[in-house]
Structures are given as C-alpha cells and as structure tokens.
Scaffold this motif. Structure first.
Motif, mmCIF file in Angstrom:
data_model
loop_
_atom_site.group_PDB
_atom_site.id
_atom_site.type_symbol
_atom_site.label_atom_id
_atom_site.label_comp_id
_atom_site.label_asym_id
_atom_site.label_seq_id
_atom_site.Cartn_x
_atom_site.Cartn_y
_atom_site.Cartn_z
ATOM 1 N N ALA A 178 21.738 -17.893 10.990
ATOM 2 C CA ALA A 178 21.475 -16.624 11.662
ATOM 3 C C ALA A 178 22.165 -15.479 10.936
ATOM 4 N N PHE A 179 21.441 -14.374 10.831
ATOM 5 C CA PHE A 179 21.971 -13.136 10.259
ATOM 6 C C PHE A 179 21.651 -12.011 11.232
ATOM 7 N N GLU A 180 22.676 -11.341 11.731
ATOM 8 C CA GLU A 180 22.498 -10.268 12.705
ATOM 9 C C GLU A 180 22.734 -8.921 12.017
ATOM 10 N N LEU A 181 21.650 -8.196 11.765
ATOM 11 C CA LEU A 181 21.717 -6.926 11.036
ATOM 12 C C LEU A 181 21.946 -5.778 12.009
ATOM 13 N N HIS A 182 22.857 -4.881 11.627
ATOM 14 C CA HIS A 182 23.190 -3.715 12.443
ATOM 15 C C HIS A 182 23.068 -2.457 11.583
ATOM 16 N N HIS A 183 22.377 -1.453 12.116
ATOM 17 C CA HIS A 183 22.326 -0.170 11.419
ATOM 18 C C HIS A 183 23.459 0.726 11.892
ATOM 19 N N ALA A 184 24.059 1.438 10.964
ATOM 20 C CA ALA A 184 25.040 2.473 11.298
ATOM 21 C C ALA A 184 25.037 3.504 10.178
ATOM 22 N N ARG A 185 25.198 4.748 10.539
ATOM 23 C CA ARG A 185 25.316 5.797 9.524
ATOM 24 C C ARG A 185 26.750 5.838 9.015
ATOM 25 N N GLY A 186 26.898 5.990 7.716
ATOM 26 C CA GLY A 186 28.221 6.066 7.115
ATOM 27 C C GLY A 186 28.120 6.782 5.787
ATOM 28 N N GLU A 187 28.210 6.024 4.685
ATOM 29 C CA GLU A 187 27.986 6.629 3.377
ATOM 30 C C GLU A 187 26.552 7.136 3.274
ATOM 31 N N THR A 188 25.648 6.482 3.995
ATOM 32 C CA THR A 188 24.234 6.855 3.982
ATOM 33 C C THR A 188 23.686 6.802 5.401
ATOM 34 N N ASP A 189 22.427 7.248 5.540
ATOM 35 C CA ASP A 189 21.761 7.157 6.842
ATOM 36 C C ASP A 189 20.913 5.893 6.952
ATOM 37 N N ASP A 190 20.965 5.024 5.931
ATOM 38 C CA ASP A 190 20.122 3.826 5.915
ATOM 39 C C ASP A 190 20.960 2.549 5.766
ATOM 40 N N HIS A 191 22.199 2.602 6.236
ATOM 41 C CA HIS A 191 23.133 1.521 5.956
ATOM 42 C C HIS A 191 22.996 0.360 6.946
ATOM 43 N N ALA A 201 31.495 -14.164 9.339
ATOM 44 C CA ALA A 201 31.584 -13.262 8.188
ATOM 45 C C ALA A 201 30.786 -11.993 8.421
ATOM 46 N N ILE A 202 31.234 -10.931 7.777
ATOM 47 C CA ILE A 202 30.520 -9.655 7.774
ATOM 48 C C ILE A 202 30.209 -9.262 6.339
ATOM 49 N N CYS A 203 28.937 -8.988 6.081
ATOM 50 C CA CYS A 203 28.522 -8.352 4.826
ATOM 51 C C CYS A 203 28.482 -6.856 5.096
ATOM 52 N N ALA A 204 29.340 -6.102 4.430
ATOM 53 C CA ALA A 204 29.622 -4.729 4.852
ATOM 54 C C ALA A 204 28.974 -3.655 4.003
ATOM 55 N N GLY A 205 28.309 -4.005 2.894
ATOM 56 C CA GLY A 205 27.790 -2.956 2.033
ATOM 57 C C GLY A 205 28.908 -2.061 1.552
ATOM 58 N N ASP A 206 28.717 -0.745 1.669
ATOM 59 C CA ASP A 206 29.710 0.214 1.182
ATOM 60 C C ASP A 206 30.558 0.827 2.292
ATOM 61 N N PHE A 207 30.592 0.188 3.448
ATOM 62 C CA PHE A 207 31.486 0.689 4.491
ATOM 63 C C PHE A 207 32.952 0.521 4.102
ATOM 64 N N PHE A 208 33.208 -0.327 3.123
ATOM 65 C CA PHE A 208 34.562 -0.499 2.595
ATOM 66 C C PHE A 208 34.436 -0.768 1.102
ATOM 67 N N ILE A 209 35.180 -0.008 0.266
ATOM 68 C CA ILE A 209 34.998 -0.103 -1.190
ATOM 69 C C ILE A 209 36.317 -0.280 -1.941
ATOM 70 N N TRP A 210 37.383 -0.634 -1.249
ATOM 71 C CA TRP A 210 38.691 -0.781 -1.901
ATOM 72 C C TRP A 210 39.132 0.529 -2.573
ATOM 73 N N ALA A 211 38.794 1.633 -1.955
ATOM 74 C CA ALA A 211 39.217 2.969 -2.384
ATOM 75 C C ALA A 211 38.961 3.885 -1.198
ATOM 76 N N PHE A 212 39.441 5.120 -1.297
ATOM 77 C CA PHE A 212 39.175 6.056 -0.205
ATOM 78 C C PHE A 212 37.671 6.136 0.016
ATOM 79 N N PRO A 213 37.223 6.104 1.270
ATOM 80 C CA PRO A 213 35.783 5.992 1.529
ATOM 81 C C PRO A 213 34.964 7.125 0.911
#
Length: 423
Positions: A178-191, A201-213
């Motif tokens: 199972a994979f539960e996809l959630h939309h949220a605006r952050g770096e983009t409006d299509d995240h 586990a969470i696959c986070a995309g660019d919500f966290f980049i090991w640097a200031f967001p």
C-alpha cells in the motif's frame, strides 16, 4: 557502499561533524539497499525504489542526464519491471529522467498530483525563460554535477504526462504493498508525500532537503511556507520509522525524524508569523526584509544551513503570497526606466566612473549599498570598461561572501556579465 542510515544518524545525533561527513546530497548514481525491498539511488534528485509482488514502484526519476544511470543502478539490484513511477512534484530534476524508465518498462504508469500537468504546460510556455534562469542558477556549478536541463528544451521531450492524477489523497495498491499519497503545497503547488505503512516510511520529495528549505527561490514560482510547515507536522503525526527525502540522506528512527522535521516546521512558521506581523503593521517590504530573523542556532543545525535557499528569500516569497508585488514604496509602483534614473544619479555624482569608485568605498562596510551604486553606474554608461571592471570586482566579492547557491549564482552571473565587457 555507504551505510546511509548510519551516516545520517551520526550527523543528526552529533557524533559526526558536517565537515567530516562529506557531501550529504551526492550525485553518484549508486544504489544503496535500505532493506530487501527498498533501495535509494543517489542522484541529482534521488530515485527511491520499492519491490512489490507486481513490479517496482519508483519515486522520482532524477534529471535527464541521470535517468538512464538510475535505471542501470536499479537493474543491478532487480530485474522486475517498473510498475509505477510516482512524481513527488514536477521539477525537472525529479521528472526529467522518466523517459529512460518508460523506455525500460513501457507499461510503467506515471502517478502524480493533478497540478503536475499544468506545470509541464507552463514549462513549455516559458522554455526560454527557464533556460536562462537555470543557467544563471546552476551554470557555474556544472563541474559539481549540477547540469540540470537539456540544451534546447527545459522540460525534456521524453517526459511522459501523468497517467493517473489525484486532487487530495490517493491510495495505491501495487502487488500487495500500500502507498498512501497526500497532496500538500510547499516548495510547489503539485507536491506529493507518501506514507508506506508496511515500511512505516515516508517518501517526502523536497519537503526536506538537508538544507534550509527551498521556500523562497527568487527566480521561481510561488512557494507556500505555511502549508509546508503543516505538511511536515502531518508527517510527524504518522510516527514514521523511516524518512526518505529526494535530496540528502534517509533518516531512521521516529524520535530523530520528529526532531528534524519539527525544527524545519518551526523555522518556517516563525518566518511567516514575523512577516505577517510586520505586514499587518503597515511596514514596507524593505523594512520587513531587514527585520525578520531566524536564530543563528537554528541555521547552525546540520540540516538547516542556508546553502541553497535562505531566510531572506523566503520572507520575500511570503510577502508575494500574501501581499502581491507592490512593496510599499510608491516610487516603485510605476517606476522610471532604471537607466534614466541611473544616469541622473551618475550625473549628480559627477559621472558613472566616480559613482562606481564610490561603490568601491563601501565594499568592506556595506556591500549591499555598493552593489546598488555600481549597478547604477553600469546602467548609466553601459559601455564604459572601467565601470564594468569595478562592477565585476564588487559582484565577485559579493558572490564569495554568500552562503546560498541561489545568491552565489545570481551575483556570479552579474560578475561574469561585466567580465565579458572587458574583452
């Protein structure tokens, strides 16, 4: 092969200083197995791959130059076809390599938020503009692997449109996983961020980049720091044991993940609160920029360094989101031509060269002011070699004093413009 989870734990827990850890977002196209059914390929943006009983599910495909190398790395790990490609968002470092994945597994289905297709259309409409800003932002860093876009098309022509889209949430079942996809605006409006319960586990995309967001990029479309912070808090609420960002190291341990994500959320929330408070008091944008601050201790965290984006740019994006483009200075509402204003100031100073030399006087004490003055000098007499020599010197010094790649890219590009006028 590096043990990515051990490395991230050592950095977060303070056992390993950053200068000894080496780069945390490596572009080596090497696959590291997290467990028997999960692996990460480190690339411009990582490719995170899950094995299921019905093929592979890949989160992101890296950029055009790295897509085939990611596929090759996966093929050394598994011969199963790609069942699904999930785009965490539509930035080309995440989708640009998709053509290689589709060529490998022609039945692979692309899944993404519904706004990804709109982003692709915007990229096609603004291809030239995106080529220009991409070169300005990354061109000086190509030797470090930051070769992001193609030579002619910013969005690679082989990039497939999403086959399945969603608006708010989407539950996928691939081979019993199972994979539960959630939309949220952050770096983009299509995240998209995704909860994978079988792995906690969470696959986070660019919500966290090991640097200031990356919530303020001065050359890109609107960012959403308030919603970004809420998305991070929503992820924390899932109590994940494994956190898989698209840049940098994966993180293991619920307590460790909560600490890291909460610190980022708090920084974004603080910037929003401070900026809106001053806007509500009637402050001008320039006053806001010079008033809103993030505590030094926050920026000193090993996952919060302003090496890509920085707080000042986020403040400007917050203003743009809530206040529009008018900055509160009435002279800027319908401004004079910059060259005419510069010529008048240069005339008052006694000439463009004198104005540029005056800029040099401020380099050590107020380099922001120095840049204003030398820019006016260059606009006033755009063909004056001596002025461009000073402009190149000032912007090169400004570049060397900046921490964020974005600022370095823009100031370095300005220095190079003037250097080109010296030959």
């Amino acid at each position: 092969m590096t043990d990515l989870l051990t490395l991230s734990a050592d950095v977060i827990d303070g056992r390993l200083e950053l200068d000894r850890a080496g780069p945390l977002n490596r572009i080596n196209h090497e696959l590291s197995e997290i467990n028997g059914s999960l692996a990460v390929v480190e690339a411009f943006s990582h490719c995170i791959v899950f094995k299921t009983d019905d093929g592979l599910v890949a989160f992101d495909t890296s950029n055009e130059h790295g897509g085939q190398r990611c596929v090759d790395a996966v093929r050394d790990w598994s011969n199963s076809p790609f069942n699904s490609l999930v785009f965490t968002h539509g930035h080309i470092d995440h989708v640009g390599g998709a053509g290689a994945f589709v060529a490998d597994s022609k039945s692979a289905k692309v899944v993404a938020h519904e706004n990804v297709a709109r982003r692709f259309e915007r990229y096609r409409l603004t291809n030239g503009y995106n080529q220009v800003i991409n070169e300005r932002q990354f061109g000086q860093f190509k030797r470090r692997g930051y070769d992001l876009a193609g030579t002619r098309q910013f969005l690679p022509t082989a990039t497939p449109e999403p086959h399945q889209t969603y608006q708010s949430t989407l539950d996928l079942d691939v081979g019993g996983t199972a994979f539960e996809l959630h939309h949220a605006r952050g770096e983009t409006d299509d995240h998209t961020w995704t909860w994978v319960p079988s792995h906690r586990a969470i696959c986070a995309g660019d919500f966290f980049i090991w640097a200031f967001p990356n919530a303020g990029n001065p050359q890109k479309a609107q960012r959403y720091p308030r919603e970004w912070a809420q998305a991070l808090r929503d992820m924390v609420a899932m109590k994940p044991e494994l956190f898989l960002p698209a840049h940098g190291l994966p993180i293991a341990g619920e307590k460790r993940i909560r600490h890291v994500l909460t610190s980022v959320a708090e920084a974004l929330e603080s910037l929003v609160q401070q900026t809106l408070h001053l806007m509500n008091e009637g402050a001008r944008l320039n006053d806001v920029i010079h008033s809103v601050k993030i505590p030094r201790a926050s920026l000193d965290l090993p996952w919060m360094a302003p090496v890509y984006d920085e707080p000042e740019f986020v403040v400007q994006n917050i203003w743009r989101l809530y206040g529009g483009w008018y900055d509160g200075n009435p002279a800027h509402l319908k401004p004079a031509q910059e060259a005419r204003l510069a010529a008048e100031v240069a005339s008052l100073a006694g000439g463009a060269l004198i104005l540029a030399q005056r800029a040099l006087d401020h380099v050590e004490t107020d380099i922001r002011l120095a840049c204003h003055l030398v820019e006016m000098a260059a606009l006033a007499e755009s063909d004056k070699t001596a002025v461009h020599a000073i402009r190149a010197e000032i912007y090169q010094k400004r570049r060397e004093g900046e921490t964020s790649l974005m600022a370095k890219g823009i100031f370095g590009s300005a220095a190079n413009e003037s250097k080109a006028n010296l030959s």
